[in-house]
Design a protein around this motif. Structure first.
Motif, PDB file in Angstrom:
ATOM      1  N   LEU A 251       0.792  -0.660   0.617  1.00  0.00           N
ATOM      2  CA  LEU A 251      -0.109  -0.386   0.147  1.00  0.00           C
ATOM      3  C   LEU A 251       0.722   1.272  -0.081  1.00  0.00           C
ATOM      4  CD1 LEU A 251      -2.632  -1.360   2.803  1.00  0.00           C
ATOM      5  CD2 LEU A 251      -2.812  -1.078   0.185  1.00  0.00           C
ATOM      6  N   VAL A 252       1.275   1.183  -1.235  1.00  0.00           N
ATOM      7  CA  VAL A 252       2.588   2.518  -0.755  1.00  0.00           C
ATOM      8  C   VAL A 252       1.866   3.684  -1.178  1.00  0.00           C
ATOM      9  CG1 VAL A 252       4.055   1.040  -1.859  1.00  0.00           C
ATOM     10  CG2 VAL A 252       3.100   2.161  -3.573  1.00  0.00           C
ATOM     11  N   ASN A 253       0.282   3.671  -1.305  1.00  0.00           N
ATOM     12  CA  ASN A 253      -0.258   5.379  -2.198  1.00  0.00           C
ATOM     13  C   ASN A 253      -0.714   5.354  -0.864  1.00  0.00           C
ATOM     14  OD1 ASN A 253       1.069   5.852  -4.448  1.00  0.00           O
ATOM     15  ND2 ASN A 253      -0.408   4.145  -5.074  1.00  0.00           N
ATOM     16  N   LEU A 254      -0.659   4.758   0.233  1.00  0.00           N
ATOM     17  CA  LEU A 254      -2.075   5.268   1.530  1.00  0.00           C
ATOM     18  C   LEU A 254      -1.793   6.197   1.829  1.00  0.00           C
ATOM     19  CD1 LEU A 254      -4.534   3.840   2.773  1.00  0.00           C
ATOM     20  CD2 LEU A 254      -3.272   2.508   3.892  1.00  0.00           C
ATOM     21  N   ALA A 255      -2.889   7.137   2.692  1.00  0.00           N
ATOM     22  CA  ALA A 255      -2.715   8.157   3.808  1.00  0.00           C
ATOM     23  C   ALA A 255      -2.739   7.006   5.138  1.00  0.00           C
ATOM     24  CB  ALA A 255      -3.695   9.092   2.553  1.00  0.00           C
ATOM     25  N   VAL A 256      -3.780   7.086   4.978  1.00  0.00           N
ATOM     26  CA  VAL A 256      -4.503   6.622   6.536  1.00  0.00           C
ATOM     27  C   VAL A 256      -4.282   5.295   6.981  1.00  0.00           C
ATOM     28  CG1 VAL A 256      -6.233   6.899   8.181  1.00  0.00           C
ATOM     29  CG2 VAL A 256      -5.746   8.861   6.330  1.00  0.00           C
ATOM     30  N   LEU A 278       2.556   7.617   3.870  1.00  0.00           N
ATOM     31  CA  LEU A 278       1.388   7.328   5.886  1.00  0.00           C
ATOM     32  C   LEU A 278       1.502   9.130   5.666  1.00  0.00           C
ATOM     33  CD1 LEU A 278       1.538   3.994   7.312  1.00  0.00           C
ATOM     34  CD2 LEU A 278      -0.861   4.869   5.877  1.00  0.00           C
ATOM     35  N   ALA A 279       0.102   9.282   6.612  1.00  0.00           N
ATOM     36  CA  ALA A 279      -0.169  10.709   7.075  1.00  0.00           C
ATOM     37  C   ALA A 279      -0.571  10.430   8.266  1.00  0.00           C
ATOM     38  CB  ALA A 279      -0.677  11.731   6.677  1.00  0.00           C
ATOM     39  N   VAL A 280      -1.603   9.147   8.979  1.00  0.00           N
ATOM     40  CA  VAL A 280      -1.863   9.100  10.016  1.00  0.00           C
ATOM     41  C   VAL A 280      -2.077   7.111   9.922  1.00  0.00           C
ATOM     42  CG1 VAL A 280      -4.052   8.570  11.135  1.00  0.00           C
ATOM     43  CG2 VAL A 280      -4.074  10.514   9.285  1.00  0.00           C
ATOM     44  N   LEU A 281      -1.186   7.037  11.383  1.00  0.00           N
ATOM     45  CA  LEU A 281      -1.025   5.610  10.952  1.00  0.00           C
ATOM     46  C   LEU A 281      -1.643   4.758  13.353  1.00  0.00           C
ATOM     47  CD1 LEU A 281      -0.635   3.047  11.103  1.00  0.00           C
ATOM     48  CD2 LEU A 281       2.258   3.186  11.645  1.00  0.00           C
ATOM     49  N   GLU A 303       1.844  12.361   9.802  1.00  0.00           N
ATOM     50  CA  GLU A 303       1.464  13.362  10.750  1.00  0.00           C
ATOM     51  C   GLU A 303       1.230  13.231  12.311  1.00  0.00           C
ATOM     52  OE1 GLU A 303      -0.715  15.391   8.910  1.00  0.00           O
ATOM     53  OE2 GLU A 303       0.725  15.729   6.978  1.00  0.00           O
ATOM     54  N   PHE A 304       0.889  11.775  12.500  1.00  0.00           N
ATOM     55  CA  PHE A 304      -0.365  11.267  13.606  1.00  0.00           C
ATOM     56  C   PHE A 304       0.453  10.278  13.789  1.00  0.00           C
ATOM     57  CE2 PHE A 304      -2.944  14.318  12.310  1.00  0.00           C
ATOM     58  CZ  PHE A 304      -3.060  15.735  13.074  1.00  0.00           C
ATOM     59  N   LEU A 305       0.826   9.641  14.922  1.00  0.00           N
ATOM     60  CA  LEU A 305       1.516   7.624  15.228  1.00  0.00           C
ATOM     61  C   LEU A 305       0.458   8.358  16.535  1.00  0.00           C
ATOM     62  CD1 LEU A 305       2.598   5.324  14.498  1.00  0.00           C
ATOM     63  CD2 LEU A 305       4.927   6.328  14.971  1.00  0.00           C
ATOM     64  N   ASN A 306      -0.253   7.109  16.741  1.00  0.00           N
ATOM     65  CA  ASN A 306      -0.350   6.484  17.781  1.00  0.00           C
ATOM     66  C   ASN A 306      -0.595   4.414  17.790  1.00  0.00           C
ATOM     67  OD1 ASN A 306      -2.274   5.869  19.900  1.00  0.00           O
ATOM     68  ND2 ASN A 306      -3.859   6.897  19.054  1.00  0.00           N
ATOM     69  N   LEU A 307       0.443   4.264  19.057  1.00  0.00           N
ATOM     70  CA  LEU A 307       0.481   3.300  19.281  1.00  0.00           C
ATOM     71  C   LEU A 307       0.092   2.853  21.108  1.00  0.00           C
ATOM     72  CD1 LEU A 307       4.294   2.987  17.705  1.00  0.00           C
ATOM     73  CD2 LEU A 307       2.169   2.415  16.563  1.00  0.00           C
ATOM     74  N   SER A 308      -0.490   3.493  20.975  1.00  0.00           N
ATOM     75  CA  SER A 308      -0.709   3.722  22.751  1.00  0.00           C
ATOM     76  C   SER A 308      -1.716   2.463  22.533  1.00  0.00           C
ATOM     77  CB  SER A 308      -1.638   5.353  22.983  1.00  0.00           C
ATOM     78  OG  SER A 308      -2.825   5.408  22.492  1.00  0.00           O
ATOM     79  N   CYS A 309      -1.441   2.146  24.662  1.00  0.00           N
ATOM     80  CA  CYS A 309      -2.503   0.980  24.996  1.00  0.00           C
ATOM     81  C   CYS A 309      -2.333  -0.886  23.912  1.00  0.00           C
ATOM     82  CB  CYS A 309      -3.747   0.929  24.847  1.00  0.00           C
ATOM     83  SG  CYS A 309      -4.594   2.412  25.567  1.00  0.00           S
ATOM     84  N   ASN A 310      -0.997  -0.834  23.782  1.00  0.00           N
ATOM     85  CA  ASN A 310      -0.606  -2.342  23.417  1.00  0.00           C
ATOM     86  C   ASN A 310       0.372  -2.748  24.101  1.00  0.00           C
ATOM     87  OD1 ASN A 310      -1.223  -2.628  20.727  1.00  0.00           O
ATOM     88  ND2 ASN A 310      -0.904  -0.015  20.075  1.00  0.00           N
TER      89      ASN A 310
END
Length: 778
Positions: A251-256, A278-281, A303-310
């Motif tokens: 998914l080389v073009n995926l933004a979110v 990717l802009a949002v993960l 721009e937004f990286l959320n890895l919380s609660c893992n």
């Protein structure tokens, strides 16, 4: 009109403020294209209009009703119309069972829009007869039952909107036959089972939105082979399990990529680093483990990286400091250890960092995001020290080596080990109980997994002294804003902290206010930027009398709005000093940065639609934040533009003096409309002239007023308050002249009549930053 214009063939009255009922006499004309969309029309659709047999029939976004069978007679007549191409009935008050007559419409029909109504029942299985459909919209109703398997025969579909209903059962396997589909939306239902393995057949799709269902099973590998999947893959809030397949790297073009709140586990595949657009993960709320991989640094546009609660462990990798576009980094509630990488303070766009409830220790940096106490969350890491004073952390001390005798060490080691072992047992019982208490605490400022604090009507009534007039700080068409003080419990669930808030209460008796509330909620859900107003929470409930009640709660900003600084009232209880050139330039840059973010860095893009001084709030340091998203619009993708471009339910979007001319001519909302409003606002800020002043009449506008003086007589029209503060030396005066010419040139370009001649907000922001740098450097 129908009587005296019998030869009328096309009637376009959309995007006005028309009221009353649609006259049946229009059936006397020869109308083939009929557009009443985005007005305030009520009543029912006259049956006679169906006899016109139009090609295009649009009554979207009105207050049209259909309660009994007779109200659908117009549709029965339309079933005899072979030339009907578009039928738009969405966003009205149509109710009851979905009329079966829709399946008898012509198979030449390309667009059927019934979304945002009150339909119940099931989609008829014979929907397959409408083989010409390109867009089918049932979203935002109360439809139940299974999604028909036969819908897979609508192979010309480009957009399928089924979200926000009560559909149950599995996603039909036949969806894989819709190979031309560009958008598949079925979020917010009760769908169960696994995602069909043949979803990979949707080789043209750019968005798949299945979040907030009850889907189970593993992520199908075929879905990650869709090279056109670019705008977003939304699978959050389901019960999906297994790991992320390595095929995600396709998914080389995926933004979110949103996979939060599922049952996913394992380590993150290295191939994820190939998704460099990717802009949002969002991977929070799962059971991912292992170290946070350093290959995430390859996602340069993140721009937004959320890895919380893992269950991530190890140190925060230094490589995250290479994500120069990062704005939010959420790593809370993991098993992270080690120190905070100093390189994170170099991330100039980062305004939120949450590393709470880990085992991180050592020195807290003081630059960048760490210089803003409200932008970082560190609670639950007992080994941290230093940082800015507002964090109230202990000072970092230098540990000196001490020598102990072997005998003392022999006695100390078993003792310390025993205490440590008992402490682990104690914490094993204490921490789950403590976390449960935090979860039950509905008024905490730091709820797990990013949930908003919950507030009731009684909370808001108490906070504003029963919405006392003395606490009223603003009023608009759809709402009133009150100042108040809310009590939020701190993280330890023992103390309460008073928080000054602004409570925006919507007048639900005012037509359109409920839609304004929903528009603002939708926009605020997406946006996160230092120059946009911060929403604390929302409240949708009933008041003490049983009436519907809707409100939004924001941070209270004591300096008020920009309008009161530019045009102070005589009876204003706060004496305001005129803003100087640097202050106005900084404010203009803050607004431009906010709009640049909304237009070019949001997914999807957001159009504010009501930019004006009263919607610009100034903090204590006079930095600006843009507020009031009650008229905001999410920018549609090209495929669905014909469906969504007319979704405004509030007439012309904007306020008098700031509305771009194309809106008044029925044009769709666009980013260039915001640019126009910004241009007018910029001219107002530096001339001190309100675009609605009495002098602007008979064709004279603020734009024309500035244009006539530009560039030789610029100093004759700038706000005199800019020179009233001090005697200005000749060198400084010349610098100011150059600055004014540059600024007003931007304002004139942005407020041009033709949208194609205006600048983009990205270009505007760059130019304003350069102007400030030049002015301050001299």
């Amino acid at each position: 009109m129908g009587t005296y214009l019998s030869n009328l063939q096309q009637l376009f009255l959309g995007r006005n403020m028309l009221t009353g009922e649609i006259p049946a006499t229009l059936s006397n004309a020869s109308i083939k294209k009929l557009d009443f969309g985005n007005n305030k029309l009520s009543g029912t659709i006259p049956a006679e209009l169906g006899k016109l047999c139009p090609e295009y029939f649009n009554v979207r976004s009105n207050n049209i009703e259909a309660k009994v069978t007779a109200d659908w007679n117009f549709l029965n007549f339309l079933t005899n119309c072979s030339s009907l191409i578009k039928l738009e009935l969405g966003d009205n008050n149509l109710g009851g069972f979905l009329p079966r007559a829709i399946v008898n419409l012509t198979n030449q029909l390309q667009l059927l829009d019934l979304d945002k109504n009150y339909f119940i029942g099931e989609i008829p299985s014979s929907i397959e007869k409408l083989i010409g459909l390109r867009t089918l919209a049932f979203a935002g109703n109360y439809l139940t039952g299974y999604i028909p398997e036969r819908m897979g025969k609508l192979q010309n579909l480009l957009g399928l909107y089924l979200g926000s209903n009560n559909f149950s059962g599995p996603i039909p396997f036949s969806v894989g036959n819709l190979t031309n589909l560009n958008l598949f939306s079925a979020e917010g239902n009760h769908l169960i089972g696994s995602i069909p393995s043949n979803i990979g057949n949707l080789t043209q799709v750019s968005i798949i939105s299945l979040h907030h269902n009850a889907l189970t099973g593993m992520l199908p590998i075929s879905m990650f082979n869709i090279k056109t999947l670019s705008r977003g893959l939304y699978l959050s809030n389901n019960f999906l399990s297994g790991s992320i397949p390595k095929e995600v790297g396709m998914l080389v073009n995926l933004a979110v990529l949103s996979l939060s709140t599922n049952n996913l586990s394992g380590v993150l595949p290295e191939e994820l680093g190939n998704c460099q657009l990717l802009a949002v993960l969002e991977l929070d709320g799962n059971s991912f483990q292992g170290p946070i991989p350093s290959f995430l640094s390859k996602l340069k546009g993140l721009e937004f990286l959320n890895l919380s609660c893992n269950s991530f462990s190890g140190a925060i990798p230094q490589e995250l400091g290479l994500l120069n576009e990062l704005q939010e980094l959420c790593l809370q509630e993991n098993n992270l250890s080690g120190h905070i990488p100093m390189v994170i303070e170099n991330l100039t766009h980062l305004y939120k960092l949450d590393i709470s409830y880990n085992n991180i220790e050592g020195v807290v940096p003081e630059k960048g995001v760490f210089n803003n106490a409200s932008g970082i969350l560190l609670v639950g890491n007992k080994g941290l020290c230093g940082g800015i004073p507002e964090l109230h952390l202990p000072e970092c001390s230098i540990q000196h080596d001490k020598k102990y005798s072997p005998m003392l060490l022999k006695l100390a080691i078993p003792f310390v080990s025993t205490i440590f072992f008992l402490g682990i047992i104690f914490l094993a019982f204490l921490i789950p109980k403590w976390k449960r208490k935090l979860t039950r605490n509905s008024r905490t400022n730091s709820l797990p997994k990013g949930r908003l604090p919950k507030v009731s009507y009684s909370d808001l009534a108490e906070a504003t002294e029963a919405f006392a007039p003395s606490n009223l700080i603003g009023a608009g068409k759809y709402s009133r804003v009150y100042k108040g003080v809310l009590l939020f419990k701190e993280e330890d669930n023992s103390n309460q902290e008073a928080h000054s808030v602004a409570v925006k209460v919507f007048d639900l008796q005012q037509l359109g206010s409920s839609k304004s509330f929903m528009a603002e909620c939708e926009a605020l859900r997406l946006i996160r930027h230092r120059n946009l107003i911060r929403n604390i929470t929302c409240c949708s409930t009933i008041d003490y009398s049983g009436n519907d009640f809707k409100a939004l709660v924001f941070d209270y900003i004591p300096n008020g709005n920009l309008s009161r600084w530019l045009h102070p009232e005589i009876d204003d209880d706060l004496a305001l000093s005129p803003l100087n050139l640097t202050q106005r330039l900084n404010i203009a840059i803050d607004i431009a940065d906010a709009l640049n973010y909304l237009h070019h860095n949001c997914q999807p893009s957001v159009i504010h639609c009501d930019l004006k001084p009263s919607n610009i709030l100034l903090r204590e340091d006079l930095s600006a934040c843009v507020g009031d998203f009650g008229l905001a619009k999410l920018l549609p993708d090209p495929v669905t533009k014909s469906l969504v471009a007319s979704e405004s339910s509030i007439g012309i979007r904007g306020s008098n003096g700031y509305v771009p001319p194309e809106y008044g001519e029925g044009g769709p909302v666009s980013t260039t409309g915001d640019v126009y409003s910004f241009g007018v606002l910029l001219l107002e800020m530096f001339t001190g002239k309100n675009p609605t002043e009495y002098m602007f009449k008979d064709g004279l506008t603020l734009h024309n007023f500035v244009e006539m003086a530009y560039p030789k007589r610029v100093m004759d029209i700038v706000d005199p308050n800019l020179f009233a503060l001090n005697v200005i030396e000749s060198n400084a005066f010349n610098r100011m002249c150059e600055c004014f010419v540059s600024i007003l040139n931007i304002g004139l370009t942005c407020s041009k009549q033709s949208p194609v001649e205006r600048m983009s907000m990205e270009h505007v922001a760059i130019q304003l930053h350069k102007i400030r740098d030049v002015y301050l450097r001299k």
